[in-house]
Design an enzyme around this catalytic site. Sequence first.
Site, mmCIF file in Angstrom:
data_model
loop_
_atom_site.group_PDB
_atom_site.id
_atom_site.type_symbol
_atom_site.label_atom_id
_atom_site.label_comp_id
_atom_site.label_asym_id
_atom_site.label_seq_id
_atom_site.Cartn_x
_atom_site.Cartn_y
_atom_site.Cartn_z
ATOM 1 N N ASP A 496 38.888 47.306 45.957
ATOM 2 C CA ASP A 496 39.022 46.584 44.547
ATOM 3 C C ASP A 496 37.660 45.770 44.258
ATOM 4 O O ASP A 496 37.735 44.706 44.689
ATOM 5 C CB ASP A 496 40.319 45.476 44.782
ATOM 6 C CG ASP A 496 40.640 45.057 43.540
ATOM 7 O OD1 ASP A 496 40.829 45.508 42.457
ATOM 8 O OD2 ASP A 496 40.843 43.718 43.539
ATOM 9 N N CYS A 547 39.906 44.896 37.576
ATOM 10 C CA CYS A 547 40.532 44.049 36.444
ATOM 11 C C CYS A 547 39.873 44.028 35.471
ATOM 12 O O CYS A 547 39.697 42.766 34.644
ATOM 13 C CB CYS A 547 40.907 42.766 37.241
ATOM 14 S SG CYS A 547 39.627 41.721 37.682
#
Length: 631
Positions: A496, A547
């Site tokens: 991530d 994100c």
Amino acid sequence: MKRKGGRVLLQVISRRNTSFSSTLTTLSQSQVLLMDPSERYCYNPTLRWNPQVEEHFNKAYGAEAFARISKALTQPSRYSCIRVNTLRTTTDAVIEKIMEIQCDKRLHDPPQNLHMNDDVESLTGHKHNGVRDVGPAVEIPENGHSSSTETSAVIKCQIPGLDYVVFVKGSGPHDIQYDYQQDRPPKEVIVSRKCAEAVLRGAQVYVPGILACSAHVEEGDVVAVSVGVEQPGRDGGWSVGITHPHYLERDRLYIGQGITTMSRAGIFRGLTGLGVDMTDRVFRLGSFNDVLKGDIFLQNLPSIITAHVLDPQEGERILDMCAAPGGKTTAIASLMKDKAAVIAVDRSHNKVMEIQNLAAELGLKSIIAYKLDALKSVNKNNLNGITTQGSREDRVGLTCQEAESGSSVTGDLSSLATEGTKTDMTDNKIYTLPISEKANVPDEEQMNGGRYRSKAELRKENRRMKNGPGRNQSTGGRVDKCEGFPPNSFDRVLLDAPCSALGLRPRLFAGEETIESLRRHAVYQKRMFDQAVQLVRPGGVIVYSTCTINPSENESLVRYALDTYKFLSLAQQHPKIGRPGLLGRCESSDGYFEEWLRPGEEDLVQRFDPSGPHDTIGFFIAKFNVAPKDA
């Protein structure tokens, strides 16, 4: 700022670390009197972008679609997404407790908040156990979170496998009735952009977030809360303009009103504490700070789905390369019922502490957190691995066999990490000085549990106590360091990656990112992905997520991975509720170009659109299967 012949309307708090623009345009008094208050005292912001970045996104998404995305980014999701810790409780029990908390809150709310959801009742005509809906239903796909008839305030997720996820609905934007008169505008508190973004998500206004305040504000006054957002400056940069209340820069940037908990003087003098108790908000979302601690974790839906896409299995070794603050790490451990080896790394001491604290709060024992730069994750010098220094009883986590049997830590899990050092910032043990040093024992104030402290260290500690911990100051606690892992050490790797975060919402300003900085993010992520490829074993899985809405950090990374490593292939994702990825390529005006996905690949990734039906943050997920690496 004091105007000649008039009272002090606004005081700028000079101690805030904010630069102020002197190139603002004001309205004349006659214009102010003629202005419709609804045009000024509302929330309808326009997100500012760097022109080159805006051009890049217009090419990627199309101008109309990007305008919708940009608008959605200025607003929070209309619901809170909660992951239930099923190792401690059940989803039904959490739903019941949340509804009890909501009922109790409504009973004790002031009158102005008792009817905050009348608009929802008019839409649904439904009450559930005395708890009204707290907002219009989130639009849900046919295979989505709930049926089309679901109208309760607290909803159990219906996506297959996600029955431990709960949605608590919110609502907005709402029109706030500010106390405005033509000759007397409302008293006003101006907050920083970061503070405002938190308030839009349900937080209160605390003193450090207040930039300025109208004159004659006393404790208990009702004040309008507006936002000081960066504006173009003379030097081509951005700065915050906070001066007269009639400046145009705060038009349509009012996020609600509240009651001051201290006077203007108290706000100026204070460094901490609640400044404004918000009583009426543009977006009404529940606050879950310290609510059901250990039983629930507030997490965005795409982040929860990322852990499922990784599909961890009991008995496997999992690596979370950029793990802080630990949301996905703990989700992975929970999916494996705390019976597997989950290694979490981050390069920040404080962030590693956050991971450890969250794991302890949720009661998870299978997580070991290390301080390690993800760019240095691979250590080929020691293929066997050496146990990190320090007693094994201090480790966080168990191997999968030990978790099942309840035995003590054997070191099998930690043996993956090569030799490092143990740091302990809060150890209060008494250290015995060597005999040769005992003649020069320092004074008591220079001792810390028996450890000598130099004058320089004492001065540094005094500064830290006075100014608070800086970004690079450790908050204390014990973490393990390691120098990397041998190649092919893990069954599954989650990357991530640190990114531009341009998918997070609400967002009131995006001008700090330039086209050059976006490209630097992409280079950094490719280097991390190279490390992930080396660490996963043949037959394993890599999941990459960000994100951000930036295709340079998403689809472009996938193209790089598939073209560079022929043994990688995109894999199907479950569950899959995101949109397809972007096809084609993009060429910038400076000649820079990047290639994205090719036909047939777009449906194997998930791209979450902030303006889409799921009302999520902007997010991207790609899953790779790893074939034999000599292929």
